[in-house]
Design an enzyme around this catalytic site. Structure first.
Site, PDB file in Angstrom:
ATOM      1  N   ASP A 238       0.843  -1.196   0.000  1.00  0.00           N
ATOM      2  CA  ASP A 238       0.000   0.000   0.000  1.00  0.00           C
ATOM      3  C   ASP A 238       0.883   1.253   0.000  1.00  0.00           C
ATOM      4  OD1 ASP A 238      -2.917   1.066   0.584  1.00  0.00           O
ATOM      5  OD2 ASP A 238      -1.564   2.198   1.888  1.00  0.00           O
ATOM      6  N   ASN A 246      -2.150  12.837  -4.145  1.00  0.00           N
ATOM      7  CA  ASN A 246      -3.035  13.284  -5.222  1.00  0.00           C
ATOM      8  C   ASN A 246      -3.521  14.709  -4.978  1.00  0.00           C
ATOM      9  OD1 ASN A 246      -3.058  11.189  -7.092  1.00  0.00           O
ATOM     10  ND2 ASN A 246      -4.658  10.051  -6.024  1.00  0.00           N
ATOM     11  N   ASP A 255      -0.911   9.078 -10.837  1.00  0.00           N
ATOM     12  CA  ASP A 255      -0.981   7.942 -11.770  1.00  0.00           C
ATOM     13  C   ASP A 255       0.407   7.517 -12.224  1.00  0.00           C
ATOM     14  OD1 ASP A 255      -3.716   7.960 -11.560  1.00  0.00           O
ATOM     15  OD2 ASP A 255      -4.082   8.907 -13.512  1.00  0.00           O
ATOM     16  N   GLU A 282      -4.454   2.366  -4.647  1.00  0.00           N
ATOM     17  CA  GLU A 282      -3.000   2.448  -4.520  1.00  0.00           C
ATOM     18  C   GLU A 282      -2.405   1.175  -3.942  1.00  0.00           C
ATOM     19  OE1 GLU A 282      -4.684   4.188  -0.671  1.00  0.00           O
ATOM     20  OE2 GLU A 282      -5.250   4.048  -2.780  1.00  0.00           O
TER      21      GLU A 282
END
Length: 368
Positions: A238, A246, A255, A282
């Protein structure tokens, strides 16, 4: 029990040579052969097997020294495949593929017209395949305007290819064209379906396997390891503080980070029989067949270090000024009485502990 056909009668009994048969008998035999070819076109598992059965049938049933089917590439510039049959040997003019600029077969392909050669010695384009051949008939194999190849018939008799015989071979060529067209349509559909299957199992963002692919592989490996008694391990990875990344840097940057991490996950297990997939958001998951807990934990530690070494900036992280990951590891010998998801559940609990302990860490737990 099968009954002998007119073709078999000629091929095996040969009670009357072709030249001694009357017109009615010849027409009946040609009709029978056409029916035989139609039946052969429905047999065989592959296109090459079907074409081989067709030329075998023609060579067996008629006084044709050589019967061959020569297929073209998609651009109609080269012959790329040939199947043949006959009572005499055949030598190809050159090794396949050969250009359509060579030979009478090439002339047939270039012109798109049937070629009747009553004296092969007098034909400038004829390339000898056998010195006993006297005449040749070549027919384009065409389906709805598309040329697939050439049907080539060669005889040791100079007067075998009468108008009636040529008409029969024209009909055979049409059947072959339909067979080739159908086989290529089936092949294209199989390729398209295979591509769709691959796409349905791939993550569009990172290019690695997706959750669906992982779920399928987990079941397969769980069952296999339950039978073999080997250990099966799993890493649940993770990205720490990914939402904050973000928010601070934008989704395009986020991304790109996920793509880089996917590449790193795949790289670290290169050469192993591992399955790497994007688990969701993620999170990434690495399924490690035949791997014990200690080895899987060390792999997780190596992955953590490599992620840090990338030094991808993370201005909103509470752990470091670069991207880090937390990893939960599970491993054990699968119990067939337990569901495969139990391996994920243990790794998920280990991941929770890694996060609770401050993130950028690896926690391993046994499934036993």
């Amino acid at each position: 029990m099968t009954h002998p056909t007119a073709c078999d009668e000629y091929a095996h009994q040969q009670r009357s040579p072709w030249g001694e048969r009357d017109a009615s008998d010849r027409r009946a035999m040609l009709t029978e052969i056409l029916a035989q070819v139609s039946m052969e076109a429905l047999q065989g598992d592959t296109l090459e097997a079907v074409l081989q059965r067709i030329v075998d049938c023609v060579a067996r049933c008629l006084p044709v020294a050589i019967a061959s089917i020569i297929l073209l590439n998609d651009d109609d510039t080269h012959f790329v495949q040939e199947v043949w049959s006959g009572g005499i040997g055949l030598e190809l003019p050159i090794e396949l593929p050969w250009p359509v600029t060579i030979g009478a077969a090439g002339r047939c392909a270039r012109s798109g017209e049937a070629q009747l050669i009553t004296d092969v010695q007098a034909d400038a384009d004829y390339v000898p395949g056998n010195r006993d051949v006297k005449s040749e008939y070549l027919v384009p194999i065409r389906h709805r305007g598309h040329l697939h190849g050439v049907l080539n018939l060669e005889s040791t008799s100079a007067d075998f290819f009468t108008a009636e015989v040529c008409a029969m071979f024209d009909a055979v060529a049409l059947q072959i064209a339909g067979t080739v067209h159908l086989a290529r349509v089936v092949r294209e559909l199989e390729l398209a379906n295979r591509k769709l299957e691959q796409l349905s199992m791939s993550d569009g963002l990172t290019g690695i396997a997706n959750r669906r692919s992982f779920d399928q592989r987990l079941v397969e490996e769980w069952q296999r390891h339950a039978q073999s008694g080997e250990s099966l391990a799993l890493l649940l990875v993770d990205v720490d503080c990914f939402k904050a990344l973000n928010d601070a840097c934008g989704h395009v940057f986020g991304d790109e980070c996920l793509r880089e991490l996917a590449r790193l996950c795949a790289e670290i297990v290169d050469g192993m029989q591992a399955h790497v997939s994007r688990y969701g958001g993620e999170e990434f998951v690495l399924l490690l067949p035949g791997c014990d807990l200690d080895t899987a934990q060390q792999l997780g530690v190596d992955l953590c270090r490599r992620v840090e070494a990338l030094a991808i900036g993370h201005p909103a992280s509470v752990i470091a000024n670069h991207i880090t990951v937390s990893i939960g590891v599970s491993a054990g010998r699968p119990d067939p009485r337990q569901p495969p998801e139990s391996l994920i559940a243990v790794a998920d609990r280990a991941l929770y502990l890694a996060k609770a302990g401050g993130r950028n860490a690896v926690v391993a737990r046994s499934c036993m």
